[in-house]
Design an enzyme around this catalytic site. Structure first.
Site, mmCIF file in Angstrom:
data_model
loop_
_atom_site.group_PDB
_atom_site.id
_atom_site.type_symbol
_atom_site.label_atom_id
_atom_site.label_comp_id
_atom_site.label_asym_id
_atom_site.label_seq_id
_atom_site.Cartn_x
_atom_site.Cartn_y
_atom_site.Cartn_z
ATOM 1 N N SER A 1 0.747 -1.327 -0.093
ATOM 2 C CA SER A 1 -0.020 0.184 0.144
ATOM 3 C C SER A 1 0.789 1.286 -0.137
ATOM 4 C CB SER A 1 -0.975 0.026 1.088
ATOM 5 O OG SER A 1 -0.489 -0.270 2.453
ATOM 6 N N ARG B 1 2.444 -4.583 16.939
ATOM 7 C CA ARG B 1 0.979 -4.245 16.973
ATOM 8 C C ARG B 1 0.235 -5.485 17.154
ATOM 9 N NH1 ARG B 1 1.107 -2.873 10.653
ATOM 10 N NH2 ARG B 1 2.104 -5.026 10.679
ATOM 11 N N HIS C 1 5.537 -12.616 8.206
ATOM 12 C CA HIS C 1 5.790 -11.225 7.364
ATOM 13 C C HIS C 1 7.006 -11.149 6.673
ATOM 14 C CE1 HIS C 1 6.063 -6.867 7.681
ATOM 15 N NE2 HIS C 1 4.778 -6.968 7.828
ATOM 16 N N ASP D 1 -2.695 -8.519 11.876
ATOM 17 C CA ASP D 1 -3.826 -9.073 11.069
ATOM 18 C C ASP D 1 -4.526 -10.128 11.904
ATOM 19 O OD1 ASP D 1 -4.265 -7.168 9.132
ATOM 20 O OD2 ASP D 1 -2.711 -8.074 8.029
ATOM 21 N N HIS E 1 -1.803 -8.936 1.774
ATOM 22 C CA HIS E 1 -1.789 -7.698 2.547
ATOM 23 C C HIS E 1 -2.862 -7.263 3.419
ATOM 24 C CE1 HIS E 1 0.297 -3.894 3.274
ATOM 25 N NE2 HIS E 1 -0.307 -3.198 2.318
HETATM 26 N N1 AMX Z 1 1.210 -19.779 6.220
HETATM 27 C C1 AMX Z 1 1.504 -20.863 5.381
HETATM 28 N N2 AMX Z 1 2.699 -20.574 4.862
HETATM 29 C C2 AMX Z 1 3.246 -19.389 4.675
HETATM 30 C C3 AMX Z 1 2.987 -18.307 5.740
HETATM 31 C C4 AMX Z 1 1.666 -18.842 6.537
HETATM 32 N N3 AMX Z 1 1.192 -17.821 7.230
HETATM 33 N N4 AMX Z 1 3.725 -17.396 5.589
HETATM 34 C C5 AMX Z 1 4.583 -17.680 4.698
HETATM 35 N N5 AMX Z 1 4.268 -18.787 4.476
HETATM 36 C C6 AMX Z 1 5.271 -19.392 2.956
HETATM 37 C C7 AMX Z 1 4.924 -18.793 1.701
HETATM 38 O O1 AMX Z 1 3.743 -18.940 1.147
HETATM 39 C C8 AMX Z 1 6.179 -19.055 1.157
HETATM 40 O O2 AMX Z 1 5.753 -20.595 0.641
HETATM 41 P P1 AMX Z 1 6.199 -20.829 -1.098
HETATM 42 O O3 AMX Z 1 7.493 -20.865 -1.030
HETATM 43 O O4 AMX Z 1 5.602 -22.266 -1.187
HETATM 44 O O5 AMX Z 1 5.932 -19.642 -1.901
HETATM 45 C C9 AMX Z 1 7.036 -19.496 2.043
HETATM 46 O O6 AMX Z 1 6.514 -19.845 3.464
HETATM 47 C C10 AMX Z 1 8.352 -18.414 2.464
HETATM 48 O O7 AMX Z 1 7.432 -17.242 2.480
HETATM 49 P P2 AMX Z 1 8.239 -16.018 3.614
HETATM 50 O O8 AMX Z 1 9.495 -15.640 2.994
HETATM 51 O O9 AMX Z 1 8.273 -16.486 4.933
HETATM 52 O O10 AMX Z 1 7.135 -14.895 3.352
HETATM 53 P P3 AMX Z 1 7.178 -13.881 2.453
HETATM 54 O O11 AMX Z 1 7.827 -12.833 2.647
HETATM 55 O O12 AMX Z 1 7.145 -14.293 0.988
HETATM 56 O O13 AMX Z 1 5.572 -13.313 2.547
HETATM 57 C C11 AMX Z 1 3.304 -12.858 3.866
HETATM 58 C C12 AMX Z 1 5.034 -12.811 3.596
HETATM 59 C C13 AMX Z 1 2.929 -12.127 4.874
HETATM 60 C C14 AMX Z 1 2.952 -12.581 2.483
HETATM 61 C C15 AMX Z 1 3.342 -14.278 3.985
HETATM 62 O O14 AMX Z 1 3.851 -14.593 5.529
HETATM 63 C C16 AMX Z 1 1.822 -14.827 4.214
HETATM 64 O O15 AMX Z 1 1.551 -15.029 3.099
HETATM 65 N N6 AMX Z 1 1.340 -14.686 5.545
HETATM 66 C C17 AMX Z 1 -0.301 -14.949 5.677
HETATM 67 C C18 AMX Z 1 -1.035 -13.803 5.138
HETATM 68 C C19 AMX Z 1 -0.931 -12.712 6.034
HETATM 69 O O16 AMX Z 1 -1.032 -12.740 7.447
HETATM 70 N N7 AMX Z 1 -0.707 -11.401 5.425
HETATM 71 C C20 AMX Z 1 -0.710 -10.247 6.229
HETATM 72 C C21 AMX Z 1 0.699 -9.530 6.236
HETATM 73 C C22 AMX Z 1 0.522 -8.259 7.067
HETATM 74 C C23 AMX Z 1 0.108 -7.192 6.214
HETATM 75 O O17 AMX Z 1 0.872 -6.739 5.197
HETATM 76 N N8 AMX Z 1 -1.149 -6.639 6.693
#
Ligand code: AMX
Length: 478
Positions: free
Chosen positions: A278, A364, A355, A410, A308
């Site tokens: 964002s 938070r 994250h 979140d 996000h």
């Molecule tokens: N549950 C399951 N798998 C997860 C996970 C979770 N909560 N968080 C990360 N992973 C997986 C990723 O999908 C990725 O898998 P892949 O290699 O098969 O594609 C692997 O772990 C490595 O990812 P990462 O380096 O730990 O995370 P990232 O920097 O690529 O992504 C985020 C960060 C937030 C998108 C990810 O942790 C996620 O999808 N979390 C769940 C959704 C969420 O809570 N989003 C909100 C974030 C805060 C915000 O912006 N408001």
């Protein structure tokens, strides 16, 4: 309003980097504090912008040709994760410590920023003052800013008409974004730019639009809420109230405790440095000199994604599914562990955990947990969230893929909103968006103040990488 404690009672546990950053802030503040404790937001900004332009020029002169960060091929394919390639003044995210707004952690903001009552949560308006100026405002300054925002808060009828003409089946974030775009014809920035305004005045027009947007967003959000879930029965804005209480009242709630939650909520979601989707969208679109309405709408379209801001909606959906799967059984570490594995094995993420930058529990999350412990310790969903805090990080660590198994903001917010009666999960990200305006638009004002140019990083094709790196590596290996 009540200003809680003096600056001298700041916690002393700062990292070295932050001590240095604070020192810079203090030096700047010391020069201007005496004259500025009653000064208006705009007067302070005028002074600070002059100082900051000088500071940036000095920094660029001293180290302008030094390497800030590098980018590997993996990083180019991997979402540019942790590539240091931009500056952003309003907040900085430490992987372990979490966010600091202008150098102040969330607990420090809770202590220092004026709230509506003694020991209560900070007013988001106080945080806005801090984000824009780098200074903790006096009560008087926050009162003046509140009055300024109130004077801009009434939504023009044509914007209401646009919002009322949108189908309530459209996702609330899409409605919210449409509402923001519908205000674009009010942009002072666009008007003055078209008239040939000089570059050093752009920030003033950007500030104008940003304050108008921030002031009006609670009503845009409330109209989306009432149109989507209450058959369009809208409630008037009470302009005497602070923005949080004004928002909850327009949504239809009359609970001072919920107002306090909203103050906390709107404060902690405001900013999370510059690289998140964002904030970066607002920065990027604004760099083409698109006005703040166009830029902020772009940021909200990014916030609406499930990785996000939409995660807050998905967390509660998932929590309710967990409850259903328990089928009346009390949650235990064992049955929750199984449910978490089922979620992962079905190819889904566990929302609210992980994250891109953070490597510890999000502060938070912690301050929302503290709020819940104080106000709703016996709430069933809160207790489920608490138990999941013990279970999910272990499961995700065991799975071995995630960089960070800890909860983010979140994982908690929906539980609190639901407790106070906002049961419509698809609305949650809109509230996130109202808050995100405070940080991203403050930053946008500084982008224009510092004369940042249009963003245009260089991209390459896979073929380019093969020709320039793969082939080179192969011939060197011969
Ligand atoms: N549950 C399951 N798998 C997860 C996970 C979770 N909560 N968080 C990360 N992973 C997986 C990723 O999908 C990725 O898998 P892949 O290699 O098969 O594609 C692997 O772990 C490595 O990812 P990462 O380096 O730990 O995370 P990232 O920097 O690529 O992504 C985020 C960060 C937030 C998108 C990810 O942790 C996620 O999808 N979390 C769940 C959704 C969420 O809570 N989003 C909100 C974030 C805060 C915000 O912006 N408001």
């Amino acid at each position: 309003m009540y200003s809680r404690v003096g600056v001298q009672s700041l916690s002393c546990a700062f990292s070295y980097v932050w001590k240095q950053q604070r020192q810079v802030l203090n030096n700047v503040s010391a020069r201007s504090l005496q004259s500025s404790s009653n000064a208006s937001l705009k007067e302070i900004l005028e002074q600070k912008i002059g100082e900051m332009r000088e500071e940036v020029a000095q920094v660029r002169h001293a180290v302008g040709n030094q390497v800030l960060g590098t980018c590997t091929v993996d990083q180019a394919y991997g979402g540019m994760r942790s590539v240091k390639a931009m500056t952003y003044e309003t907040s900085l995210l430490d992987p372990n410590e979490g966010i600091r707004f202008r150098g102040y952690s969330i607990p420090e903001c809770q202590k220092l920023l004026p709230g509506i009552k003694q020991g209560g949560e900070p007013l988001p308006e106080s945080l806005l003052f801090l984000l824009l100026t780098g200074e903790i405002p006096s009560v008087q300054q926050v009162t003046a800013l509140r009055e300024e925002l109130s004077s801009r808060a009434q939504l023009p009828d044509r914007v209401k008409k646009t919002l009322n003409s949108v189908s309530p089946s459209l996702h609330p974030m899409a409605q919210f974004s449409i509402g923001i775009l519908a205000m674009q014809s009010d942009s002072v920035f666009a008007r003055e730019y078209a008239r040939g305004a000089p570059k050093n005045k752009w920030w003033e027009y950007c500030l104008e639009d940003s304050l108008t947007l921030i002031a009006r967003l609670p009503q845009v959000a409330a109209i989306v809420y009432r149109n989507t879930y209450y058959q369009g029965k809208q409630l008037e804005a009470d302009l005497k109230l602070d923005m949080s209480a004004r928002l909850t009242k327009m949504m239809g709630f009359q609970n001072p405790e919920f107002d306090e939650l909203m103050r906390l909520y709107l404060t902690i979601h405001a900013d999370h440095e510059g690289g998140n989707v964002s904030a970066h969208s607002v920065r990027l679109v604004g760099s083409a000199l698109s006005d703040p309405f166009l830029s902020f709408s772009a940021g909200m379209n990014g916030l609406a994604g499930p990785l996000h801001g939409l995660a807050n909606q998905n967390v509660l959906t998932w929590l309710l599914q967990v409850k259903e799967k328990l089928g009346g059984q009390a949650p235990t570490k064992e049955n929750l562990t199984k449910i978490c594995w089922d979620t992962l094995n079905s190819g889904n993420v566990i929302p609210g955990f992980g994250h891109a930058v953070l490597r510890r529990t999000d502060p938070r999350y912690m301050c929302q947990r503290e709020f819940a412990l104080k106000h709703l310790p016996n709430d069933e969903i809160f207790q489920l969230v608490s138990l999941l805090y013990e279970v999910v990080p272990k499961v995700l660590s065991e799975q071995g893929k995630v960089s960070n198994p800890w909860p983010n903001v979140d994982a908690h917010s929906g539980t609190l909103l639901r407790y106070y009666g906002v049961k419509e999960m698809t609305f949650y990200t809109v509230l996130f968006g109202v808050s995100r305006a405070l940080g991203t638009l403050s930053s946008l004002v500084w982008d224009r103040a510092l004369g940042l140019p249009i963003e245009r990083p260089k991209s390459v094709t896979t073929r380019w990488i093969k020709e320039n790196l793969v082939h080179k590596a192969a011939s060197e290996a011969k």
